[in-house]
Scaffold this motif. Sequence first.
Motif, PDB file in Angstrom:
ATOM      1  N   ALA A 106      38.334  40.368  30.686  1.00 36.97           N
ATOM      2  CA  ALA A 106      38.122  41.793  30.957  1.00 36.97           C
ATOM      3  C   ALA A 106      36.774  42.260  30.415  1.00 36.97           C
ATOM      4  O   ALA A 106      36.024  42.956  31.100  1.00 36.97           O
ATOM      5  N   ALA A 107      36.460  41.883  29.177  1.00 36.11           N
ATOM      6  CA  ALA A 107      35.211  42.319  28.572  1.00 36.11           C
ATOM      7  C   ALA A 107      33.995  41.636  29.197  1.00 36.11           C
ATOM      8  O   ALA A 107      32.922  42.230  29.281  1.00 36.11           O
ATOM      9  N   SER A 108      34.164  40.387  29.647  1.00 37.97           N
ATOM     10  CA  SER A 108      33.039  39.622  30.181  1.00 37.97           C
ATOM     11  C   SER A 108      32.770  39.878  31.660  1.00 37.97           C
ATOM     12  O   SER A 108      31.657  39.646  32.128  1.00 37.97           O
ATOM     13  N   THR A 109      33.784  40.337  32.395  1.00 39.10           N
ATOM     14  CA  THR A 109      33.624  40.514  33.840  1.00 39.10           C
ATOM     15  C   THR A 109      33.869  41.937  34.318  1.00 39.10           C
ATOM     16  O   THR A 109      33.472  42.287  35.425  1.00 39.10           O
ATOM     17  N   GLY A 110      34.552  42.752  33.509  1.00 33.63           N
ATOM     18  CA  GLY A 110      34.877  44.101  33.948  1.00 33.63           C
ATOM     19  C   GLY A 110      36.024  44.152  34.931  1.00 33.63           C
ATOM     20  O   GLY A 110      36.265  45.188  35.555  1.00 33.63           O
ATOM     21  N   CYS A 111      36.755  43.052  35.090  1.00 40.33           N
ATOM     22  CA  CYS A 111      37.872  43.026  36.039  1.00 40.33           C
ATOM     23  C   CYS A 111      39.012  43.912  35.550  1.00 40.33           C
ATOM     24  O   CYS A 111      39.235  44.050  34.343  1.00 40.33           O
ATOM     25  N   ARG A 112      39.723  44.481  36.494  1.00 45.06           N
ATOM     26  CA  ARG A 112      40.898  45.278  36.181  1.00 45.06           C
ATOM     27  C   ARG A 112      42.076  44.360  35.848  1.00 45.06           C
ATOM     28  O   ARG A 112      42.064  43.182  36.210  1.00 45.06           O
ATOM     29  N   ALA A 113      43.104  44.930  35.215  1.00 49.02           N
ATOM     30  CA  ALA A 113      44.263  44.127  34.816  1.00 49.02           C
ATOM     31  C   ALA A 113      44.921  43.460  36.019  1.00 49.02           C
ATOM     32  O   ALA A 113      45.304  42.287  35.960  1.00 49.02           O
ATOM     33  N   GLY A 114      45.065  44.196  37.117  1.00 50.94           N
ATOM     34  CA  GLY A 114      45.675  43.613  38.312  1.00 50.94           C
ATOM     35  C   GLY A 114      44.875  42.457  38.866  1.00 50.94           C
ATOM     36  O   GLY A 114      45.438  41.461  39.353  1.00 50.94           O
ATOM     37  N   GLU A 115      43.551  42.562  38.805  1.00 52.83           N
ATOM     38  CA  GLU A 115      42.679  41.485  39.283  1.00 52.83           C
ATOM     39  C   GLU A 115      42.788  40.257  38.394  1.00 52.83           C
ATOM     40  O   GLU A 115      42.826  39.126  38.879  1.00 52.83           O
ATOM     41  N   ILE A 116      42.862  40.483  37.081  1.00 51.83           N
ATOM     42  CA  ILE A 116      42.984  39.364  36.144  1.00 51.83           C
ATOM     43  C   ILE A 116      44.312  38.652  36.334  1.00 51.83           C
ATOM     44  O   ILE A 116      44.386  37.427  36.336  1.00 51.83           O
ATOM     45  N   ALA A 117      45.384  39.431  36.512  1.00 52.07           N
ATOM     46  CA  ALA A 117      46.708  38.840  36.695  1.00 52.07           C
ATOM     47  C   ALA A 117      46.775  38.003  37.970  1.00 52.07           C
ATOM     48  O   ALA A 117      47.564  37.051  38.052  1.00 52.07           O
ATOM     49  N   ALA A 118      45.963  38.346  38.964  1.00 50.07           N
ATOM     50  CA  ALA A 118      45.995  37.631  40.245  1.00 50.07           C
ATOM     51  C   ALA A 118      45.099  36.402  40.266  1.00 50.07           C
ATOM     52  O   ALA A 118      45.170  35.604  41.207  1.00 50.07           O
ATOM     53  N   LEU A 119      44.256  36.221  39.237  1.00 55.43           N
ATOM     54  CA  LEU A 119      43.311  35.099  39.231  1.00 55.43           C
ATOM     55  C   LEU A 119      44.043  33.756  39.178  1.00 55.43           C
ATOM     56  O   LEU A 119      44.999  33.577  38.427  1.00 55.43           O
ATOM     57  N   ARG A 120      43.542  32.809  39.973  1.00 52.62           N
ATOM     58  CA  ARG A 120      44.070  31.446  39.984  1.00 52.62           C
ATOM     59  C   ARG A 120      42.929  30.505  39.630  1.00 52.62           C
ATOM     60  O   ARG A 120      41.745  30.854  39.749  1.00 52.62           O
TER      61      ARG A 120
END
Length: 380
Positions: A189-203
């Motif tokens: 989150a801190a390194s990319t600015g991704c939202r929680a939903g986006e992080i949870a979806a990462l594979r």
Amino acid sequence: YPDGRRRERSAVFTAKNQTEASRIATQLAARWDREHEAQADYRDTMNELVDTWLANVEHSPTTAYRNRAVIAAIRAEFGTTKLVNITPLAINQWKLKLAKPYRKEGDKRDSQRLITRGPSTIRQYLAWLHTILEEGYRREMIPTNPADKVKPPKVRQVDQAVHMPTVQALAVILSYCTNPNLVLAAQIAASTGCRAGEIAALRWADVRDGVLYVSESSYKVPGEALGRKGTKANKKKRLLLTDDLLAALEAHRAWQVEQCANAGETAVQGPILANLRDDLTASRGYPPGWMGQEWSRLCKSLGTPSYKFHGLRHLHGSIMLAKGISPTDAADRQGQDVNTLLAFYAHAFSEAAQKAANVIGAELSPLFALPQGGEHEQAR
């Protein structure tokens, strides 16, 4: 009928005699009259407009779920009202009603608890009403949109720095965290600015050649299985990863494989944040709300200020602006509109603002060295 047009309806039925046939015919006519009256009562009302609008609009599952209460409130207030009778005054009265405390029906925790809608919530209600009425205007069901003349309540802009830890504070918090998944989630989150939903979806397949490809977001609606949808505004992102984050991802994958192997399972190339408690093949992810809940528990246990997991996204944006990254490039990496980014991260200019204040202060210092009181006469 009142409009002067003749309407005919027919039905086939079996009767033993003329008397029974007359009785059945009378019942059919009475039923048809009631149906016609119901249709007349329904036509050109807010209920008809809402139904038409819902049938022709596409909302994400989470948006549809979150706004059920809004639609219900609109129906409760204006549902049976003819559209031509919905005036700016009526909408303003509804706005005042929304601001009053109320008790939530079916609240098993505390039936006496009063709930108050804040200005931002009321603005949301008014925005949805405006959108629905605009659909009626486009369909020529009403001559104008009465919500155009209603002023929404003012919302105080919250400085996001309140919910955003400094880099030093974040390092201390993570040093106390014992959950590898939460640590990595915070680092991403801190390194990319991704939202929680986006992080949870990462594979794991989304990490290729030092680049993170973000194209989906995970969501969870109560009572339904974990789902995936497009990112906010369907903006797909390609993010160059830092060497430190790449190393952290590699270490996390090795830990993940080791945990599965220790349980006699083989880790699949599934979600980066795999819920090993539920599935030791690392094929099942966490819902996005898990990050915020675990982060809040961690901060509470450490006695830190009210930092939010989403604050790590703000930290990412603030660092870029504070270090001279152009707003356009920063907004592109954040997956955000430039104006929105500048509005949210105005506090990132604090160093520049301090420098400006110092320059102005130095130039205008003679103004504050003027003679005071009786010294004026001597200065003349």
